[in-house]
Design an enzyme around this catalytic site. Sequence first.
Site, short mmCIF file in Angstrom:
data_model
loop_
_atom_site.label_atom_id
_atom_site.label_comp_id
_atom_site.label_asym_id
_atom_site.label_seq_id
_atom_site.Cartn_x
_atom_site.Cartn_y
_atom_site.Cartn_z
N ASP A 106 66.01 91.34 38.98
CA ASP A 106 65.80 90.64 40.25
C ASP A 106 64.96 91.50 41.19
O ASP A 106 65.25 92.68 41.40
CB ASP A 106 67.14 90.35 40.93
CG ASP A 106 67.93 89.28 40.20
OD1 ASP A 106 67.33 88.27 39.81
OD2 ASP A 106 69.15 89.46 40.01
N ASP A 164 70.78 80.75 35.63
CA ASP A 164 71.02 82.03 36.28
C ASP A 164 72.00 81.81 37.43
O ASP A 164 71.68 81.14 38.40
CB ASP A 164 69.70 82.61 36.81
CG ASP A 164 69.89 83.95 37.49
OD1 ASP A 164 70.98 84.54 37.39
OD2 ASP A 164 68.93 84.41 38.14
#
Length: 220
Positions: free
Chosen positions: A25, A166
């Site tokens: 991320d 996700d």
Amino acid sequence: MTMNLKNFNEEISFLSDKVDSFHVDIMDGKFVPNLTLSPWFIEQVKTVTDTPISAHLMVEDPAFWVDELIKVNCEVICFPAERANGIAFRMIDKIHRAGLKAGVVLNPETQISEILPYVADVDKVTVMTVDPGFAGQKFVASALEKIKQLRQLRDENGYGYEIEMDGSSNRKSFKRIHDADPDIYIIGRSGLFGLEDNIEDSWNEMTKNFYDATGIPVTE
């Protein structure tokens, strides 16, 4: 984002033999109010593993970060649909010309219609099942319907993208996610890294939880 950075080498090395890719991320503190990892972190991961890396951009200026990720040869670069209007085709083309894969990410409120103009050109579509920006967010079950819709769209048109989910993938949600049938599961804190004190025990617990929920063993 959810791994134990104190045990960086140990966890990356162990998981390299277990997973298909690492999900990194990258947040700029603007698109979401958090700051996390960076292209520099990806460079460090690449020193200890050959496992492909997929970067998930949660940023206001994805074109800038695409350029930075190309420099470190990040295998998959996924930009936010909400910030792609007017630059999506250029980003996808630039990523592909670098020999890498391009992906787009849909936040829970964002509809598939937003990416229809270019979905045929991407290699992956990520469906967020939590609000972006922080680990441990509430699972948004309604987002799973987009996984089914993306699969139907792919089948009907012969598209080549993979479908990834996700967010809050764990023993409580494994069955619902499995029923929606994504190609790729992202497993974070609640599903893997926060289960036990060490990564091997956490992995074993995660695979047990998945089997208990779905009846399907996790194969390496």
